[in-house]
Write an enzyme that holds these catalytic residues in place. Structure first.
Site, PDB file in Angstrom:
ATOM      1  N   ASP A  99       7.503   1.488   2.889  1.00  0.00           N
ATOM      2  CA  ASP A  99       6.784   2.533   2.158  1.00  0.00           C
ATOM      3  C   ASP A  99       5.842   3.289   3.101  1.00  0.00           C
ATOM      4  O   ASP A  99       5.895   4.499   3.196  1.00  0.00           O
ATOM      5  CB  ASP A  99       6.040   1.956   0.944  1.00  0.00           C
ATOM      6  CG  ASP A  99       5.267   0.671   1.264  1.00  0.00           C
ATOM      7  OD1 ASP A  99       5.279   0.227   2.433  1.00  0.00           O
ATOM      8  OD2 ASP A  99       4.654   0.111   0.345  1.00  0.00           O
ATOM      9  N   ASP A 102       1.073   1.738   8.791  1.00  0.00           N
ATOM     10  CA  ASP A 102      -0.301   2.058   9.177  1.00  0.00           C
ATOM     11  C   ASP A 102      -0.532   1.507  10.579  1.00  0.00           C
ATOM     12  O   ASP A 102      -0.251   2.180  11.566  1.00  0.00           O
ATOM     13  CB  ASP A 102      -1.247   1.474   8.126  1.00  0.00           C
ATOM     14  CG  ASP A 102      -2.691   1.861   8.365  1.00  0.00           C
ATOM     15  OD1 ASP A 102      -2.944   2.713   9.218  1.00  0.00           O
ATOM     16  OD2 ASP A 102      -3.580   1.306   7.700  1.00  0.00           O
ATOM     17  N   LYS A 130       1.526   6.925   9.148  1.00  0.00           N
ATOM     18  CA  LYS A 130       0.168   7.374   9.468  1.00  0.00           C
ATOM     19  C   LYS A 130       0.036   7.491  10.979  1.00  0.00           C
ATOM     20  O   LYS A 130       0.439   6.590  11.701  1.00  0.00           O
ATOM     21  CB  LYS A 130      -0.851   6.381   8.925  1.00  0.00           C
ATOM     22  CG  LYS A 130      -0.900   6.367   7.418  1.00  0.00           C
ATOM     23  CD  LYS A 130      -2.135   5.659   6.957  1.00  0.00           C
ATOM     24  CE  LYS A 130      -2.162   5.550   5.461  1.00  0.00           C
ATOM     25  NZ  LYS A 130      -3.238   4.643   5.030  1.00  0.00           N
ATOM     26  N   VAL A 152      -4.231   6.047   0.665  1.00  0.00           N
ATOM     27  CA  VAL A 152      -3.610   6.773  -0.441  1.00  0.00           C
ATOM     28  C   VAL A 152      -3.008   5.807  -1.458  1.00  0.00           C
ATOM     29  O   VAL A 152      -2.758   4.647  -1.154  1.00  0.00           O
ATOM     30  CB  VAL A 152      -2.500   7.728   0.076  1.00  0.00           C
ATOM     31  CG1 VAL A 152      -3.082   8.783   0.997  1.00  0.00           C
ATOM     32  CG2 VAL A 152      -1.385   6.955   0.767  1.00  0.00           C
ATOM     33  N   ASP A 158      -0.498   0.833  -3.780  1.00  0.00           N
ATOM     34  CA  ASP A 158      -1.546   0.392  -4.691  1.00  0.00           C
ATOM     35  C   ASP A 158      -2.925   0.403  -4.076  1.00  0.00           C
ATOM     36  O   ASP A 158      -3.093   0.392  -2.853  1.00  0.00           O
ATOM     37  CB  ASP A 158      -1.260  -1.048  -5.129  1.00  0.00           C
ATOM     38  CG  ASP A 158      -1.479  -2.046  -3.983  1.00  0.00           C
ATOM     39  OD1 ASP A 158      -0.856  -1.869  -2.922  1.00  0.00           O
ATOM     40  OD2 ASP A 158      -2.291  -2.975  -4.147  1.00  0.00           O
TER      41      ASP A 158
HETATM   42  P1  IMP Z   1       0.278  -2.161   8.490  1.00  0.00           P
HETATM   43  O1  IMP Z   1       0.656  -3.568   8.797  1.00  0.00           O
HETATM   44  O2  IMP Z   1      -1.141  -1.847   8.877  1.00  0.00           O
HETATM   45  O3  IMP Z   1       1.254  -1.117   8.992  1.00  0.00           O
HETATM   46  O4  IMP Z   1       0.203  -2.094   6.917  1.00  0.00           O
HETATM   47  C1  IMP Z   1       1.255  -1.670   6.139  1.00  0.00           C
HETATM   48  C2  IMP Z   1       1.013  -2.093   4.719  1.00  0.00           C
HETATM   49  O5  IMP Z   1      -0.356  -1.867   4.336  1.00  0.00           O
HETATM   50  C3  IMP Z   1       1.857  -1.275   3.774  1.00  0.00           C
HETATM   51  O6  IMP Z   1       3.085  -1.881   3.526  1.00  0.00           O
HETATM   52  C4  IMP Z   1       0.956  -1.179   2.551  1.00  0.00           C
HETATM   53  O7  IMP Z   1       1.138  -2.275   1.692  1.00  0.00           O
HETATM   54  C5  IMP Z   1      -0.435  -1.253   3.086  1.00  0.00           C
HETATM   55  N1  IMP Z   1      -1.019   0.098   3.271  1.00  0.00           N
HETATM   56  C6  IMP Z   1      -1.245   0.755   4.433  1.00  0.00           C
HETATM   57  N2  IMP Z   1      -1.789   1.957   4.207  1.00  0.00           N
HETATM   58  C7  IMP Z   1      -1.901   2.073   2.853  1.00  0.00           C
HETATM   59  C8  IMP Z   1      -2.404   3.114   1.984  1.00  0.00           C
HETATM   60  O8  IMP Z   1      -2.857   4.201   2.384  1.00  0.00           O
HETATM   61  N3  IMP Z   1      -2.345   2.850   0.646  1.00  0.00           N
HETATM   62  C9  IMP Z   1      -1.855   1.681   0.134  1.00  0.00           C
HETATM   63  N4  IMP Z   1      -1.386   0.692   0.905  1.00  0.00           N
HETATM   64  C10 IMP Z   1      -1.405   0.883   2.256  1.00  0.00           C
HETATM   65 MG    MG Z   2      -0.480  -2.974  -0.728  1.00  0.00          MG
END
Ligand code: IMP
Ligand code: MG
Length: 186
Positions: A99, A102, A130, A152, A158
Site C-alpha cells: 500500500d 515509508d 513517500k 495519510v 489507517d
Molecule cells: P515502512 O516500514 O516505514 O515503509 O512502513 C510501511 C508501513 O507503515 C505501511 O505498510 C503502513 O502500514 C504504515 N504507514 C506508513 N506510512 C503511513 C501513512 O501515511 N498512513 C498510514 N500508514 C502508514
Molecule cells: Mg498501518
C-alpha cells in the site's frame, strides 16, 4: 468520519484511473509468467482487490501478516511474521504489492525472507511511495503515486485502525489525532 479529513490528497477517481494503468502494465509485463501477487495485511487489501480486477492474465494471490514491535514500533522495531504465505513461491515470478512505502524497513525484512525461497523474480509494486531518504536501497518497479512526507489515511491506510474504508486518501485534522502514537501494525 470524512469530517475528520483536513485535505483530500488523491480522489477516488484518480486512484481508480491510476490502478487501471498499473493493471494494464503488469498484464503486459507478466504475460505468460503466471505470477504470484503477494500483499501484506491489512493495509493492502483494498489496493490488491482493485488491482487484480485490472489484471487480464492468469495470476495467483496470497497474503502475509506481520507485526512490528520494539522500542519505536514505527521505525526501529523488529518485524515478525504472524501469517505466512500458503503458496509455494519457489520457481515462481513474485510481485510484491504494497500500500505505502515509508522507511522501507518492513519491506526490506519481508523481501529478505521471500528471497530465500528462490522465486524466479521478485519485484515491488506500491500504490503510494513517500520520498523519504530510505534506510535501504529499494528498487520499486511500479509506483502508483508519490505522496508528500505526511501521514495519510484512507484507501486501506489507517490511523489507529480507523479510516481504512475511506475511498480516497487524505490528511487528518489535528482534532482527529487523539494520541501521539502512530499505528504500530500494517
Ligand atoms: P515502512 O516500514 O516505514 O515503509 O512502513 C510501511 C508501513 O507503515 C505501511 O505498510 C503502513 O502500514 C504504515 N504507514 C506508513 N506510512 C503511513 C501513512 O501515511 N498512513 C498510514 N500508514 C502508514
Ligand atoms: Mg498501518
Amino acid at each position: 468520519m470524512s469530517g475528520d479529513i483536513a485535505e483530500v490528497l488523491i480522489t477516488e477517481r484518480e486512484i481508480e484511473a491510476r490502478i487501471a494503468e498499473l493493471g494494464a502494465q503488469i498484464s503486459a509485463d507478466y504475460r505468460g509468467k503466471d505470477p504470484v501477487l503477494v500483499g501484506v495485511l491489512r493495509g493492502v487489501f483494498m489496493f490488491m482487490a482493485d488491482l487484480v480486477r485490472h489484471i487480464t492474465i492468469p495470476i495467483s494471490v496470497d497474503f502475509i501478516g506481520i507485526t512490528r514491535y520494539g522500542p519505536s514500533t514505527r521505525t526501529h522495531g523488529v518485524v515478525r511474521f504472524v501469517k505466512d504465505l500458503e503458496i509455494v513461491i519457489e520457481n515462481r515470478h513474485v510481485l510484491f504489492v504494497e500500500d505505502v512505502i515509508d522507511t522501507g524497513l518492513s519491506l526490506r525484512y519481508i523481501l529478505n525472507s521471500l528471497e530465500t525461497r528462490s522465486p524466479v523474480s521478485l519485484r515491488i509494486c506500491t500504490l503510494f511511495n513517500k520520498p523519504r531518504i530510505r534506510l535501504f536501497d529499494l528498487d520499486v518497479a511500479y509506483t502508483g503515486f508519490v505522496l508528500p512526507a505526511k501521514f495519510v489515511v484512507g484507501y486501506g491506510l489507517d490511523y489507529d485502525e480507523r479510516y481504512r474504508n475511506l475511498p480516497f486518501v487524505g490528511v487528518l485534522r489535528d482534532s482527529a489525532i487523539t494520541q501521539q502514537r502512530l499505528p504500530s501494525n500494517t
